[in-house]
Design a protein around this motif. Structure first.
Motif, PDB file in Angstrom:
ATOM      1  N   ASP A 128       0.823  -1.197   0.000  1.00 43.60           N
ATOM      2  CA  ASP A 128       0.000   0.000   0.000  1.00 43.60           C
ATOM      3  C   ASP A 128       0.865   1.258   0.000  1.00 43.60           C
ATOM      4  N   LEU A 129       0.236   2.361  -0.355  1.00 43.44           N
ATOM      5  CA  LEU A 129       0.948   3.615  -0.534  1.00 43.44           C
ATOM      6  C   LEU A 129       1.585   4.109   0.756  1.00 43.44           C
ATOM      7  N   ALA A 130       0.918   3.934   1.874  1.00 45.47           N
ATOM      8  CA  ALA A 130       1.491   4.398   3.141  1.00 45.47           C
ATOM      9  C   ALA A 130       2.847   3.743   3.391  1.00 45.47           C
ATOM     10  N   TYR A 170       0.257  13.384  -1.876  1.00 47.97           N
ATOM     11  CA  TYR A 170       0.038  12.139  -1.133  1.00 47.97           C
ATOM     12  C   TYR A 170      -1.427  11.932  -0.758  1.00 47.97           C
ATOM     13  N   GLY A 171      -2.077  12.959  -0.230  1.00 47.34           N
ATOM     14  CA  GLY A 171      -3.468  12.813   0.190  1.00 47.34           C
ATOM     15  C   GLY A 171      -4.382  12.432  -0.964  1.00 47.34           C
ATOM     16  N   GLU A 172      -4.173  13.070  -2.115  1.00 50.32           N
ATOM     17  CA  GLU A 172      -4.993  12.765  -3.292  1.00 50.32           C
ATOM     18  C   GLU A 172      -4.767  11.337  -3.765  1.00 50.32           C
ATOM     19  N   ARG A 173      -3.534  10.908  -3.736  1.00 51.61           N
ATOM     20  CA  ARG A 173      -3.226   9.542  -4.183  1.00 51.61           C
ATOM     21  C   ARG A 173      -3.752   8.503  -3.194  1.00 51.61           C
ATOM     22  N   LEU A 174      -3.753   8.829  -1.904  1.00 53.59           N
ATOM     23  CA  LEU A 174      -4.367   7.920  -0.929  1.00 53.59           C
ATOM     24  C   LEU A 174      -5.854   7.742  -1.219  1.00 53.59           C
ATOM     25  N   ALA A 175      -6.511   8.840  -1.603  1.00 56.51           N
ATOM     26  CA  ALA A 175      -7.932   8.754  -1.939  1.00 56.51           C
ATOM     27  C   ALA A 175      -8.145   7.864  -3.159  1.00 56.51           C
ATOM     28  N   PHE A 259       2.914  10.358 -10.443  1.00 59.93           N
ATOM     29  CA  PHE A 259       3.214  10.167  -9.022  1.00 59.93           C
ATOM     30  C   PHE A 259       3.954   8.849  -8.795  1.00 59.93           C
ATOM     31  N   TYR A 260       3.451   7.758  -9.339  1.00 59.00           N
ATOM     32  CA  TYR A 260       4.084   6.461  -9.086  1.00 59.00           C
ATOM     33  C   TYR A 260       5.385   6.297  -9.859  1.00 59.00           C
TER      34      TYR A 260
END
Length: 270
Positions: A128-130, A170-175, A259-260
């Motif tokens: 996961d992204l985190a 980061y916040g947008e990608r977590l969403a 982003f990735y």
């Protein structure tokens, strides 16, 4: 390499006749059997846990019907660990010329879709992204980023600046990840895609030590970036992107892709 040779010798008969192919992350070595039907990956004690995780991922993927290696043998002790697996037929996709990669490309897009359509409820592994961002922060803090893997437009920037750009999104990608989480290969670059160049078909995936649940762009961004080294110009690359999107079955999201593509090099130690 003494301890690794000891571990290998306990598992592989005639180990001295096996050919070393490469040295991987954490000092692991990959060797090929004389008949080229098997590979062994040997890790130091420090890399034993990571190799056990790769073993488990190979075993899981082999039960899904997706092409890949199968586990043949495993040994672990205080000296390290040794994983023996079957070879996947074909050649790595990065060895294909433009014409042959273009022929394989539509089937590769479909195979990536097939991986991403595996049931996430059945996958016990996560990427996961985190966790990826935590790793990136650690690699940057230790000044161990493999900067040569960064996109060309970022190579002259301080890596802390690259990380700050990722943090801002980061916040947008977590969403995005909460909306769409799939089974990802985790290291989907052309060397980890095996191909039969005669039939233009993908025979399977190797290098699945990072397999786990993630945003699909963790795979898509890396694959498209890897393929750009083969396409001769920007027009060819854009055309290949369009073919991928059509055969995969989704429009490409430029923000997630970028982003990735930026994040992946920050998760790899130099």
């Amino acid at each position: 390499m003494g301890n690794q040779d000891t571990v290998l010798g306990r598992v592989v008969r005639g180990a001295k006749d096996w050919t070393t192919i490469t040295a991987g992350e954490s000092g692991a070595r990959v060797l090929r059997s004389p008949d080229e039907r098997s590979y062994a990956k040997v890790a130091t004690a420090a890399g034993r846990e990571d190799l056990a995780g790769e073993r488990d991922r190979i075993a899981w993927l082999s039960r899904t019907g997706i092409g890949g290696p199968a586990v043949l043998d495993w040994s672990s002790d205080d000296d390290g660990a040794c994983l023996v697996m079957t070879a996947v037929p074909g050649i790595p996709a990065n060895l294909l010329d433009v014409e042959k990669l273009s022929a394989v490309w539509p089937h590769l897009a479909e195979m990536v879709r097939d991986v991403h359509e595996l049931s996430p409820d059945d996958c016990p592994f996560r990427r996961d992204l985190a966790a990826m961002m935590d790793r990136a922060r650690d690699v940057v803090a230790k000044n161990l980023v493999a900067t040569e893997l960064l996109p060309v437009e970022l190579q002259d920037l301080p890596v802390q600046d690259v990380l700050e750009r990722l943090e801002s999104a980061y916040g947008e990608r977590l969403a995005d990840e909460r909306v769409e989480t799939v089974v990802c290969h985790g290291d989907l670059c052309l060397p980890n895609v095996m191909v039969d160049p005669e039939t233009a078909r993908v025979t399977g995936f190797v290098g699945v030590g990072r397999l786990g649940l993630a945003d699909p762009y963790a795979d898509i961004a890396l694959l498209l970036a890897s393929a750009r080294e083969t396409w001769p110009d920007d027009d060819s690359a854009r055309g290949a992107d369009a073919v991928f999107a059509t055969r995969y079955g989704a429009s490409l999201d430029a923000g997630r892709r970028r982003f990735y593509q930026w994040l992946d090099p920050l998760t790899r130690y130099a």
